[in-house]
Design an enzyme around this catalytic site. Sequence first.
Site, PDB file in Angstrom:
ATOM      1  N   LYS A  92       0.853  -1.192   0.000  1.00 18.81           N
ATOM      2  CA  LYS A  92       0.000   0.000   0.000  1.00 18.81           C
ATOM      3  C   LYS A  92       0.888   1.241   0.000  1.00 18.81           C
ATOM      4  O   LYS A  92       1.707   1.427   0.898  1.00 18.81           O
ATOM      5  CB  LYS A  92      -0.909   0.015   1.236  1.00 18.81           C
ATOM      6  CG  LYS A  92      -1.823   1.250   1.304  1.00 18.81           C
ATOM      7  CD  LYS A  92      -2.402   1.464   2.697  1.00 18.81           C
ATOM      8  CE  LYS A  92      -3.542   0.542   2.996  1.00 18.81           C
ATOM      9  NZ  LYS A  92      -4.254   0.933   4.258  1.00 18.81           N
ATOM     10  N   ASP A 110     -13.885   0.766  13.678  1.00 19.46           N
ATOM     11  CA  ASP A 110     -14.263   0.956  12.273  1.00 19.46           C
ATOM     12  C   ASP A 110     -14.485  -0.386  11.584  1.00 19.46           C
ATOM     13  O   ASP A 110     -14.066  -0.584  10.444  1.00 19.46           O
ATOM     14  CB  ASP A 110     -13.185   1.764  11.546  1.00 19.46           C
ATOM     15  CG  ASP A 110     -13.676   2.333  10.209  1.00 19.46           C
ATOM     16  OD1 ASP A 110     -14.914   2.416  10.022  1.00 19.46           O
ATOM     17  OD2 ASP A 110     -12.836   2.681   9.365  1.00 19.46           O
TER      18      ASP A 110
END
Length: 376
Positions: free
Chosen positions: A61, A158
């Site tokens: 990433k 989350d």
Amino acid sequence: MATPVDPPNGIRNQGKHYFSMWQTLFEIDTKYVPIKPIGRGAYGVVCSSVNRESNERVAIKKIHNVFENRIDALRTLRELKLLRHLRHENVVALKDVMMANHKRSFKDVYLVYELMDTDLHQIIKSSQVLSNDHCQYFLFQLLRGLKYIHSANILHRDLKPGNLLVNANCDLKICDFGLARTSNTKGQFMTEYVVTRWYRAPELLLCCDNYGTSIDVWSVGCIFAELLGRKPVFPGTECLNQIKLIINILGSQREEDLEFIDNPKAKRYIESLPYSPGISFSRLYPGANVLAIDLLQKMLVLDPSKRISVTEALQHPYMAPLYDPSANPPAQVPIDLDVDEDEDLGAEMIRELMWKEMIHYHPEAATINNNEVSEF
């Protein structure tokens, strides 16, 4: 696919090679051979790659201009800190954080994770048949990973289908710890709370000061319902509508079930809503296993003090065929993991701490770059 390119300004940094994917430049360690881009988000681009030293497939990433937005920089730092310590088969593994070339000027961060095939959001919206065994196994792994995270005094905050990575043999791993917090810090970290509304616990929607691990249990309940019904159970358009949808399904609450709401304005709003008899989950999900419905009802309870805990959920009869308490040791994580204190940090200290995290994966760089690395 990954296209080899020349380095910017023609200057090739030692130990790096350069590729373009989705119009994004990747400057990565030469031991990684990129294959193709596999995802894109607000943070940047993710590509699949092979570590040529270990032959392991990984996901890289790239977080572009990490210091451009202070909140995003803090999220990245929090992810680095937590995943360096968390080690569990149902939590995504952070394998490497590539060493930047210059401490004072680096802008991009490259995180290397174990590679997974897809995520639960993609599976739910696909035409793939989801049997009771699928739902049971996904839920079991989610609860098992969450029990480990909670044992480290961490709230994920989350949880949603897109943050649950899955591979072809249905292994599930929790990812994205950018909003995580320690559970022993109460009522002081609402500033950048932007968790996806559909999975947000009532105590957060109602702006209650104190909350704990039960916020993650609510999110798990929403995800479980979505697995059973193949669509979000509470797809609110904004905060008040979200509360209204919850009451519409759970039904109007008794006075004692609203005592947890310490915000007078929020409490008045709940009490002002029209009476709702509620809609039973067995009616919403007529094909679901009876035990699955029973567990779902215990997760999606408005009052967090009456919501089932993660451990209780794992001990529920629906999970009994899969759960072995002896195979779930608690996390060995430092109790002083200071992810909450980071919110007051300035840009230079965030940079310093990110560099420190890189050094953990590349200890040799501490001596090679001795002139740039301060003492920690």
